[in-house]
Design an enzyme around this catalytic site. Structure first.
Site, PDB file in Angstrom:
ATOM      1  N   CYS A  61       0.880  -1.235  -0.133  1.00 19.14           N
ATOM      2  CA  CYS A  61       0.049   0.023  -0.100  1.00 19.14           C
ATOM      3  C   CYS A  61       0.840   1.260  -0.220  1.00 19.14           C
ATOM      4  CB  CYS A  61      -0.985   0.042   1.236  1.00 19.14           C
ATOM      5  SG  CYS A  61      -2.043  -1.370   1.290  1.00 19.14           S
ATOM      6  N   ASP A  91     -20.375  13.483 -14.884  1.00 13.97           N
ATOM      7  CA  ASP A  91     -21.671  13.185 -14.953  1.00 13.97           C
ATOM      8  C   ASP A  91     -22.130  12.365 -13.858  1.00 13.97           C
ATOM      9  OD1 ASP A  91     -20.627  10.794 -15.670  1.00 13.97           O
ATOM     10  OD2 ASP A  91     -21.831  10.694 -17.719  1.00 13.97           O
TER      11      ASP A  91
END
Length: 223
Positions: free
Chosen positions: A46, A139
């Protein structure tokens, strides 16, 4: 909402982050967005991933993309771990992370978005978040999703490549072939007639001859 599908409106959740509480749609504004989860703070893979994401953040910004990370750790842990990420990148301690990290310590978002990895668990036996990627358009609809297991680190250069493709194909009636990169030739959509293609692509259309005789492999310079 497990099973979020391409074209679905992405949930407008509220969350605590390293920059304070946000509403996701307000955070995105008119930008594209990448929401990516990681299993745990203070873990090796990570750290490499968020380090790479931080290094590439100017490239995402140039493409009008806002980045935001997520894991089941607390805001306090995120802020402390961010110092390790900055050190991993060999940057000055005064530097800050260029994108926020969501604290989903109750796993509410991870469950809603289908982010949990059934094979990776914490010391208490609770599932960790997988390496999930969601790309959201201006959108607010889901444009791409990728789910990696916890053991496999992602390629953030590939995410830049798919952003380039998504943004190009959202504006132009083309598709991008295998291994396409910005500036390479693109493919004419099968539902465009030869007459319409000639009008749409004044730089010209070339067709690959195939044994079937079908003329579906049509290329044009990137518009």
């Amino acid at each position: 909402m497990p099973g979020l599908l391409l074209g679905d409106v992405f949930p407008n959740f509220e969350a605590d982050t390293t920059i304070g509480k946000i509403k996701f749609h307000e955070f995105l504004g008119d930008s594209w967005g990448i929401l990516f989860s990681h299993p745990r703070d203070y873990t090796p893979v990570c750290t490499t991933e968020l380090g790479r994401a931080a290094r590439l953040s100017p490239e995402f910004t140039k493409r009008n993309v806002k980045m935001i990370a997520l894991s089941i750790d607390s805001v306090e842990d995120h802020l402390g771990w961010s110092k390790d990420i900055i050190a991993y990148n060999n940057e000055a301690p005064s530097c800050t992370m260029p994108f926020p990290i969501i604290a989903d310590d109750k796993r509410e978002l991870a469950v809603m978005l289908g982010m949990l990895d059934p094979d990776e668990r914490d010391k208490d036996g609770m599932p960790l978040t997988a390496r999930c990627v969601f790309i959201i358009g201006p959108d607010k609809k889901l444009k791409l999703s990728i789910l990696y297991p916890a053991t496999t680190g992602r390629n953030f250069d590939e995410l830049l490549r798919v952003i380039d493709s998504l943004q190009l194909t959202a504006q132009k009636r083309v598709a991008t072939p295998v291994d396409w990169k910005l500036g390479d030739r693109v493919m004419v959509l099968p539902n465009i007639s030869e007459t319409e293609a000639a009008a749409l692509f004044p730089s010209g259309v070339s067709t690959k001859e195939l044994p079937s005789g079908k003329k579906y492999m049509r290329y044009t310079p990137q518009p």
